[in-house]
Design a protein around this motif. Structure first.
Motif, PDB file in Angstrom:
ATOM      1  N   ASN A   1     -44.732  15.994   2.021  1.00 45.55           N
ATOM      2  CA  ASN A   1     -44.298  17.224   1.385  1.00 45.55           C
ATOM      3  C   ASN A   1     -42.886  17.570   1.846  1.00 45.55           C
ATOM      4  OD1 ASN A   1     -45.715  18.139   3.875  1.00 45.55           O
ATOM      5  ND2 ASN A   1     -45.128  20.173   3.127  1.00 45.55           N
ATOM      6  N   TYR A   2     -42.178  18.235   0.946  1.00 46.07           N
ATOM      7  CA  TYR A   2     -40.774  18.557   1.137  1.00 46.07           C
ATOM      8  C   TYR A   2     -40.538  20.048   0.885  1.00 46.07           C
ATOM      9  CZ  TYR A   2     -39.737  13.537   0.681  1.00 46.07           C
ATOM     10  OH  TYR A   2     -39.676  12.181   0.847  1.00 46.07           O
ATOM     11  N   ALA A   3     -39.550  20.584   1.571  1.00 42.91           N
ATOM     12  CA  ALA A   3     -39.077  21.920   1.228  1.00 42.91           C
ATOM     13  C   ALA A   3     -38.465  21.881  -0.170  1.00 42.91           C
ATOM     14  CB  ALA A   3     -38.030  22.381   2.232  1.00 42.91           C
ATOM     15  N   ASP A   4     -38.652  22.951  -0.932  1.00 45.43           N
ATOM     16  CA  ASP A   4     -38.113  22.990  -2.293  1.00 45.43           C
ATOM     17  C   ASP A   4     -36.597  22.765  -2.293  1.00 45.43           C
ATOM     18  OD1 ASP A   4     -40.340  25.606  -3.548  1.00 45.43           O
ATOM     19  OD2 ASP A   4     -40.590  23.433  -3.384  1.00 45.43           O
ATOM     20  N   SER A   5     -35.932  23.241  -1.262  1.00 51.37           N
ATOM     21  CA  SER A   5     -34.468  23.173  -1.212  1.00 51.37           C
ATOM     22  C   SER A   5     -33.927  21.754  -1.046  1.00 51.37           C
ATOM     23  CB  SER A   5     -33.938  24.052  -0.071  1.00 51.37           C
ATOM     24  OG  SER A   5     -34.465  23.612   1.172  1.00 51.37           O
ATOM     25  N   VAL A   6     -34.784  20.807  -0.658  1.00 48.02           N
ATOM     26  CA  VAL A   6     -34.299  19.437  -0.438  1.00 48.02           C
ATOM     27  C   VAL A   6     -34.918  18.438  -1.405  1.00 48.02           C
ATOM     28  CG1 VAL A   6     -33.942  19.980   1.996  1.00 48.02           C
ATOM     29  CG2 VAL A   6     -36.011  18.735   1.298  1.00 48.02           C
ATOM     30  N   LYS A   7     -35.851  18.865  -2.220  1.00 42.94           N
ATOM     31  CA  LYS A   7     -36.506  17.949  -3.158  1.00 42.94           C
ATOM     32  C   LYS A   7     -35.470  17.299  -4.075  1.00 42.94           C
ATOM     33  CE  LYS A   7     -41.100  20.054  -3.363  1.00 42.94           C
ATOM     34  NZ  LYS A   7     -42.063  20.849  -4.170  1.00 42.94           N
ATOM     35  N   GLY A   8     -35.599  15.992  -4.229  1.00 45.10           N
ATOM     36  CA  GLY A   8     -34.665  15.243  -5.060  1.00 45.10           C
ATOM     37  C   GLY A   8     -33.417  14.802  -4.334  1.00 45.10           C
ATOM     38  N   ARG A   9     -33.193  15.314  -3.130  1.00 42.32           N
ATOM     39  CA  ARG A   9     -32.000  14.940  -2.355  1.00 42.32           C
ATOM     40  C   ARG A   9     -32.358  14.211  -1.055  1.00 42.32           C
ATOM     41  NH1 ARG A   9     -28.792  18.752  -0.231  1.00 42.32           N
ATOM     42  NH2 ARG A   9     -30.467  20.310  -0.001  1.00 42.32           N
ATOM     43  N   PHE A  10     -33.455  14.610  -0.429  1.00 45.03           N
ATOM     44  CA  PHE A  10     -33.871  14.022   0.843  1.00 45.03           C
ATOM     45  C   PHE A  10     -35.109  13.155   0.623  1.00 45.03           C
ATOM     46  CE2 PHE A  10     -32.183  17.559   3.901  1.00 45.03           C
ATOM     47  CZ  PHE A  10     -30.936  17.476   3.300  1.00 45.03           C
ATOM     48  N   THR A  11     -35.213  12.090   1.413  1.00 44.85           N
ATOM     49  CA  THR A  11     -36.382  11.222   1.359  1.00 44.85           C
ATOM     50  C   THR A  11     -36.834  10.888   2.767  1.00 44.85           C
ATOM     51  OG1 THR A  11     -35.600  10.229  -0.715  1.00 44.85           O
ATOM     52  CG2 THR A  11     -37.319   9.058   0.491  1.00 44.85           C
ATOM     53  N   ILE A  12     -38.103  11.080   3.030  1.00 45.20           N
ATOM     54  CA  ILE A  12     -38.671  10.715   4.324  1.00 45.20           C
ATOM     55  C   ILE A  12     -39.369   9.362   4.179  1.00 45.20           C
ATOM     56  CG2 ILE A  12     -40.871  11.933   3.950  1.00 45.20           C
ATOM     57  CD1 ILE A  12     -40.762  12.684   6.959  1.00 45.20           C
ATOM     58  N   SER A  13     -39.213   8.534   5.210  1.00 47.47           N
ATOM     59  CA  SER A  13     -39.867   7.229   5.199  1.00 47.47           C
ATOM     60  C   SER A  13     -40.204   6.856   6.639  1.00 47.47           C
ATOM     61  CB  SER A  13     -38.955   6.171   4.570  1.00 47.47           C
ATOM     62  OG  SER A  13     -37.768   6.010   5.313  1.00 47.47           O
ATOM     63  N   ARG A  14     -40.973   5.801   6.785  1.00 49.94           N
ATOM     64  CA  ARG A  14     -41.381   5.395   8.129  1.00 49.94           C
ATOM     65  C   ARG A  14     -41.434   3.882   8.231  1.00 49.94           C
ATOM     66  NH1 ARG A  14     -47.545   7.791   7.449  1.00 49.94           N
ATOM     67  NH2 ARG A  14     -48.052   6.533   5.614  1.00 49.94           N
ATOM     68  N   ASP A  15     -41.222   3.405   9.453  1.00 46.26           N
ATOM     69  CA  ASP A  15     -41.339   1.994   9.784  1.00 46.26           C
ATOM     70  C   ASP A  15     -42.305   1.913  10.958  1.00 46.26           C
ATOM     71  OD1 ASP A  15     -41.088  -0.605  10.724  1.00 46.26           O
ATOM     72  OD2 ASP A  15     -38.956  -0.714  10.282  1.00 46.26           O
ATOM     73  N   SER A  16     -43.557   1.559  10.664  1.00 44.65           N
ATOM     74  CA  SER A  16     -44.582   1.573  11.702  1.00 44.65           C
ATOM     75  C   SER A  16     -44.305   0.542  12.793  1.00 44.65           C
ATOM     76  CB  SER A  16     -45.963   1.342  11.087  1.00 44.65           C
ATOM     77  OG  SER A  16     -45.988   0.117  10.378  1.00 44.65           O
ATOM     78  N   ALA A  17     -43.679  -0.570  12.428  1.00 43.97           N
ATOM     79  CA  ALA A  17     -43.388  -1.613  13.428  1.00 43.97           C
ATOM     80  C   ALA A  17     -42.394  -1.119  14.475  1.00 43.97           C
ATOM     81  CB  ALA A  17     -42.850  -2.855  12.732  1.00 43.97           C
ATOM     82  N   LYS A  18     -41.558  -0.156  14.085  1.00 42.09           N
ATOM     83  CA  LYS A  18     -40.541   0.389  14.990  1.00 42.09           C
ATOM     84  C   LYS A  18     -40.911   1.781  15.497  1.00 42.09           C
ATOM     85  CE  LYS A  18     -36.725  -2.144  12.834  1.00 42.09           C
ATOM     86  NZ  LYS A  18     -35.404  -2.039  12.162  1.00 42.09           N
ATOM     87  N   ASN A  19     -42.099   2.262  15.129  1.00 39.10           N
ATOM     88  CA  ASN A  19     -42.519   3.626  15.514  1.00 39.10           C
ATOM     89  C   ASN A  19     -41.439   4.646  15.150  1.00 39.10           C
ATOM     90  OD1 ASN A  19     -44.911   2.657  16.551  1.00 39.10           O
ATOM     91  ND2 ASN A  19     -44.172   2.614  18.666  1.00 39.10           N
ATOM     92  N   THR A  20     -40.871   4.498  13.980  1.00 41.98           N
ATOM     93  CA  THR A  20     -39.711   5.290  13.583  1.00 41.98           C
ATOM     94  C   THR A  20     -39.934   5.961  12.239  1.00 41.98           C
ATOM     95  OG1 THR A  20     -38.226   3.824  14.805  1.00 41.98           O
ATOM     96  CG2 THR A  20     -37.222   5.214  13.118  1.00 41.98           C
TER      97      THR A  20
END
Length: 115
Positions: free
Chosen positions: A58-77
């Motif tokens: 989930n994203y704040a409305d103010s950042v939707k379409g501009r910010f993207t969250i992702s993860r790399d489990s192998a790097k715990n990042t």
């Protein structure tokens, strides 16, 4: 003791991009949720984006379409890709991880959007 270490902040012009990184001291799948909050001067800390232990986000409305969250489990990042940055995005950005009954924070990284 869980540790979260952020990096990637800095000064960027309006319209520019930055990518924040948060490295956890243990598997990111050990948390029920992990993500990013921010706090601007004289304002309350607010949720920016988070990802749950499944695949939902989930994203704040103010950042939707501009910010993207992702993860790399192998790097715990966990990453926060921030595009089309605006001056109002200026804040200290904190990594946050949650597990049952516990809430963990990183030390924060400054993001400044200014010409």
């Amino acid at each position: 003791q869980v540790q979260l270490v952020e990096s990637g902040g800095g000064l960027v012009q309006p319209g520019g991009s930055l990518r924040l990184s948060c490295v956890a001291s243990q598997s990111i799948f050990s948390f029920s949720a992990i993500g990013w909050y921010r706090q601007a001067p004289e304002k309350q800390r607010e949720l920016v984006a988070r990802v749950f232990s499944g695949v939902s986000t989930n994203y704040a409305d103010s950042v939707k379409g501009r910010f993207t969250i992702s993860r790399d489990s192998a790097k715990n990042t966990v990453y926060l890709q921030m595009n089309s940055l605006k001056p109002e995005d200026t804040a200290v950005y904190y990594c946050n991880a949650q597990s049952i009954g516990r809430n963990y924070w990183g030390q924060g990284t400054q993001v400044t959007v200014s010409s």
